[in-house]
Design an enzyme around this catalytic site. Structure first.
Site, PDB file in Angstrom:
ATOM      1  N   LYS A 176       0.841  -1.202   0.000  1.00  0.00           N
ATOM      2  CA  LYS A 176       0.000   0.000   0.000  1.00  0.00           C
ATOM      3  C   LYS A 176       0.872   1.245   0.000  1.00  0.00           C
ATOM      4  O   LYS A 176       1.857   1.320   0.751  1.00  0.00           O
ATOM      5  CB  LYS A 176      -0.890   0.017   1.252  1.00  0.00           C
ATOM      6  CG  LYS A 176      -1.999  -1.032   1.228  1.00  0.00           C
ATOM      7  CD  LYS A 176      -2.868  -0.925   2.468  1.00  0.00           C
ATOM      8  CE  LYS A 176      -3.806  -2.100   2.589  1.00  0.00           C
ATOM      9  NZ  LYS A 176      -5.088  -1.936   1.937  1.00  0.00           N
ATOM     10  N   HIS A 234      -0.699  -8.286   9.082  1.00  0.00           N
ATOM     11  CA  HIS A 234      -0.691  -6.853   8.747  1.00  0.00           C
ATOM     12  C   HIS A 234      -0.304  -5.953   9.934  1.00  0.00           C
ATOM     13  O   HIS A 234       0.536  -5.066   9.799  1.00  0.00           O
ATOM     14  CB  HIS A 234      -2.063  -6.422   8.232  1.00  0.00           C
ATOM     15  CG  HIS A 234      -2.602  -7.298   7.142  1.00  0.00           C
ATOM     16  ND1 HIS A 234      -1.820  -7.788   6.121  1.00  0.00           N
ATOM     17  CD2 HIS A 234      -3.849  -7.791   6.911  1.00  0.00           C
ATOM     18  CE1 HIS A 234      -2.563  -8.528   5.307  1.00  0.00           C
ATOM     19  NE2 HIS A 234      -3.798  -8.545   5.773  1.00  0.00           N
TER      20      HIS A 234
HETATM   21  C1  BG6 Z   1      -6.952  -9.718   4.377  1.00  0.00           C
HETATM   22  C2  BG6 Z   1      -7.835 -10.405   5.378  1.00  0.00           C
HETATM   23  O1  BG6 Z   1      -5.625 -10.151   4.532  1.00  0.00           O
HETATM   24  O2  BG6 Z   1      -7.019  -8.317   4.585  1.00  0.00           O
HETATM   25  C3  BG6 Z   1      -9.265  -9.903   5.271  1.00  0.00           C
HETATM   26  O3  BG6 Z   1      -7.817 -11.818   5.133  1.00  0.00           O
HETATM   27  C4  BG6 Z   1      -9.301  -8.390   5.403  1.00  0.00           C
HETATM   28  O4  BG6 Z   1     -10.087 -10.483   6.281  1.00  0.00           O
HETATM   29  C5  BG6 Z   1      -8.314  -7.761   4.421  1.00  0.00           C
HETATM   30  O5  BG6 Z   1     -10.612  -7.949   5.121  1.00  0.00           O
HETATM   31  C6  BG6 Z   1      -8.206  -6.269   4.656  1.00  0.00           C
HETATM   32  O6  BG6 Z   1      -7.451  -5.719   3.638  1.00  0.00           O
HETATM   33  P1  BG6 Z   1      -7.683  -4.206   3.192  1.00  0.00           P
HETATM   34  O7  BG6 Z   1      -6.629  -3.980   2.163  1.00  0.00           O
HETATM   35  O8  BG6 Z   1      -9.087  -4.111   2.684  1.00  0.00           O
HETATM   36  O9  BG6 Z   1      -7.495  -3.392   4.437  1.00  0.00           O
END
Ligand code: BG6
Length: 484
Positions: A176, A234
């Site tokens: 990102k 994350h």
């Molecule tokens: C993914 C998860 O890794 O990331 C999901 O498995 C989550 O559950 C998603 O919704 C969120 O990603 P972003 O980019 O929408 O914040």
């Protein structure tokens, strides 16, 4: 540089929802090197043309401006091919090798967009036919493992076939632009570095909040839960970038060495600290963005009485000289009050307050999504009278506006980086295992203890999670950003 990009799981959700649209954007932005070929492999028998027509239909679901025109799609589709491949059949790997060797591209990127339990088997088969030469790279999609042992097993097999320099483990948050900006803020600017330590910072909060529920992924999610799905990956990746020492160079291993040191410095959990420092929640029915929505247990494919967590808030510390004693709060959840990913750095108050009113500390808000920006909160004199309290004001930087042109999405960037062979934005196996090592005592404690104190606490959809999450921060005399 010519390349072949192979998607295993070529008809799967990830391929058509995320990877192909991202690749199309890279193509549109001229970011794909010339001489590229894209190959999707899956079980169905179909021709290139049939696959392309199917893909074209899927592209109708892509949001407006990112959808290709007929003419653009036709040019993109020329790069796209399809082959039937049964991943359990050794001879099918031989055919794939032959297909790749016929052209002999400079690089082949093999993207495993399949269920992770197939990774070891696929890697072994690739190795058996010699599809692991140095010009070949393998991309592995999250989730990589379910716990430390399974992650280690996947890594063991991957390493027995590919070198670490050939293995590209995806955490899409690293792609990102806002997360790249975090690196830029810390290591491209000298302003904050002297303040980036325990002497000036009171606490740091990382929030990854979603308004969506689990949707149609109830079965996957129920086996996973928020701790594995968002914190192990994350949230910890973001935390390493906030807490790491400045790397000596902007290369993959210099960066990943520093990130690993943070993971190794995290305060380990004990049974007692899991109960004290981790809050686990599960959403109940409520109102999300004006619509009434069901609770987690009423979502499709969720087993009756599941104790899977859809929310986690936790407190930890980085045990080193820079950060000793500074609480780091990590929080994530589905069906929360807002879609909001941000890092809030709360500075200490001034040591002596000469103004009337509260001594409100400064804070830096690093906004990751939906907006990509920075807010620096300060106090200012309004100029309306000598004994007026100072007024909160903030400097607001909006990177989406500042860099409006061609901002590159996470998967687009990661695909381009994998093709170019740059590992900076990918997770090294030791980082990934260390992250599992740290969360594992929490998983174990939850598995052992499903008593009232260990079970997920209910929260209404559309709120900020269980009250215990506020209490966790209040215990240290602080508050979450939205409560400040
Ligand atoms: C993914 C998860 O890794 O990331 C999901 O498995 C989550 O559950 C998603 O919704 C969120 O990603 P972003 O980019 O929408 O914040």
């Amino acid at each position: 540089m010519s390349f072949d990009l192979v998607f295993f799981g070529g008809t799967g959700d990830l391929t058509w929802r995320k990877l192909m649209p991202a690749l199309f954007q890279a193509f549109r932005h001229g970011k794909l090197p010339a001489g590229g070929r894209i190959l999707s492999v899956a079980r169905d028998e179909q021709t290139d043309d049939k696959y392309r027509a199917w893909l074209k239909e899927r592209f109708q679901d892509v949001e407006g401006a990112k959808r290709p025109s007929d003419e653009e799609f036709a040019r993109f589709a020329e790069l796209v091919h399809y082959r039937r491949m049964d991943l359990s059949q050794p001879e099918h790997y031989g055919k794939l090798k032959q297909w790749l060797e016929e052209r002999g591209a400079d690089t082949a990127v093999l993207y495993l967009a399949t269920s992770p339990h197939l990774f070891p088997q696929i890697c072994q088969q690739l190795g058996a036919v010699g599809l692991n030469a140095p010009h070949i790279r393998v991309v592995l999609e999250k989730p990589l493992g379910h716990d430390l042992a399974s992650a280690q097993e996947i890594n063991r097999v991957v390493r027995s076939v590919f070198s670490e320099a050939q293995a590209f483990r995806i955490d899409h948050y690293l792609g990102k632009p806002s997360v790249q900006n975090l690196m830029a803020l810390r290591f491209g600017n000298a302003l904050f570095e002297p303040l980036w330590r325990r002497e000036s910072i009171a606490n740091i909060q990382i929030t990854l909040a979603e308004t969506l529920g689990v949707g149609t992924r109830g079965d996957f999610y129920d086996r996973t839960g928020a701790l594995r799905d968002m914190i192990q990956s994350h949230a910890l990746q973001l935390m390493t970038m906030v807490a790491m020492e400045p790397p000596s160079r902007n290369d993959a291993d210099s960066i990943r060495d520093e990130k690993l040191k943070v993971l190794r410095s995290l305060k380990p959990f004990t049974n007692d600290s899991v109960l004290r420092d981790v809050v686990r929640g599960q959403y109940r029915r409520g109102t999300s963005e004006g619509t009434s929505v069901p609770g987690y247990l009423d979502e499709s494919k969720v087993p009756a009485g599941s104790d899977c967590e859809t929310f986690v808030a936790l407190r930890t510390e980085v045990q080193n000289w820079r950060w000793a004693g500074v609480p780091f709060y990590l929080r994530t959840g589905k069906r929360l009050a807002a879609r909001d990913a941000q890092i809030v750095v709360n500075f200490r108050p001034t040591p002596h307050n000469i103004f009337p009113g509260a001594n409100q500390p400064n804070k830096l808000v690093i906004k990751l999504q939906p907006e990509d920006g920075l807010e620096l909160h300060l106090l200012a004199a309004k100029g309306t009278g000598q004994h007026e309290p100072l007024a909160p004001v903030f400097l607001d930087l909006d990177f989406d506006k500042a860099f409006a042109e061609n901002r590159v999405g996470a998967y687009e960037r990661l695909l381009v980086e994998a093709i170019a062979g740059r590992l900076n934005l990918f997770v090294r196996s030791d980082e990934q295992e260390e992250a599992w090592r740290w969360v594992e005592p929490v998983l174990d404690a939850w598995e052992r203890d499903n008593s009232a104190s260990g079970a997920p606490r209910p929260y209404a959809a559309g709120t900020w999670g269980p009250a215990a999450a506020s209490a966790l921060v209040a215990r240290d005399g602080f508050a979450w950003a939205e409560e400040q």
